[in-house]
Design a protein around this motif. Structure first.
Motif: not given
Ligand code: S3P
Length: 169
Positions: A120-137
């Motif tokens: 996740i180091a490369h992700l901007a704040d806006e992308e991070l939440k979306e990433f976590i949501a998908k990844h956790l799913f």
């Protein structure tokens, strides 16, 4: 006694493992740290230089080795349960505990602390939440296979320790 803690990055596995190991007087093991010691490189360097697939193989080998030990509190990596049949192996040899955290809770932690986290180091704040949501799913079905589930954040560390102790007694 063998206990393995699992859950998403930032759910507090390492901290809880440290306290639980002290409380139960069991050896503390951290899968990422064991891999780093063995390889002489950080997990970030391994993933960056040699790729995630290579890291997952190392992780599996180290997991197999640790699970053979007599007793431990083991903090798994966030992805460990989701590759190969790792979760089945973890459940076969240890009491697995899922630290269940919500997306906002994880975002709060990870948005402050992402440099040493290669996925996740490369992700901007806006992308991070979306990433976590998908990844956790994607990962939740694996995490849900844990024998015991406890809330990662709502309650205090003492409550989390107590929840595990209550299960053990
Ligand atoms: C990963 C989580 C990390 C580490 C690696 C991959 C993941 O462990 O194993 O960067 O796939 O979620 P932590 O959960 O301890 O950060």
């Amino acid at each position: 006694m063998k206990i393995s803690l699992l859950g998403y990055m930032g759910s507090g596995k390492s901290t809880l493992a440290r306290h639980l190991a002290l409380q139960l007087d069991l050896p503390l093991k951290d899968l990422d740290q064991l891999i780093e010691q063995e390889e002489g490189e950080s997990v970030s360097e391994i993933i960056f230089n040699r790729g995630e697939i290579y890291f997952r193989k190392l992780e599996r080998e180290m997991l197999e080795a640790v699970l053979q030990e007599e007793s431990f509190v083991l903090a798994l990596g966030g992805g460990t349960p989701c590759y190969y049949d790792n979760i089945e192996l973890v459940n076969k040899f240890s009491l697995s505990v899922y630290l269940e955290a919500t997306i906002p809770q994880l975002y709060n932690v990870l948005s402050q602390d992402r440099r040493e986290r290669p996925l996740i180091a490369h992700l901007a704040d806006e992308e991070l939440k979306e990433f976590i949501a998908k990844h956790l799913f994607e990962r939740r079905d694996y995490y849900e296979k844990a024998i015991l589930k406890i809330p990662a954040k709502q309650n205090s560390l003492e409550d989390r320790l107590e929840a595990i102790q209550a299960y053990l007694s």
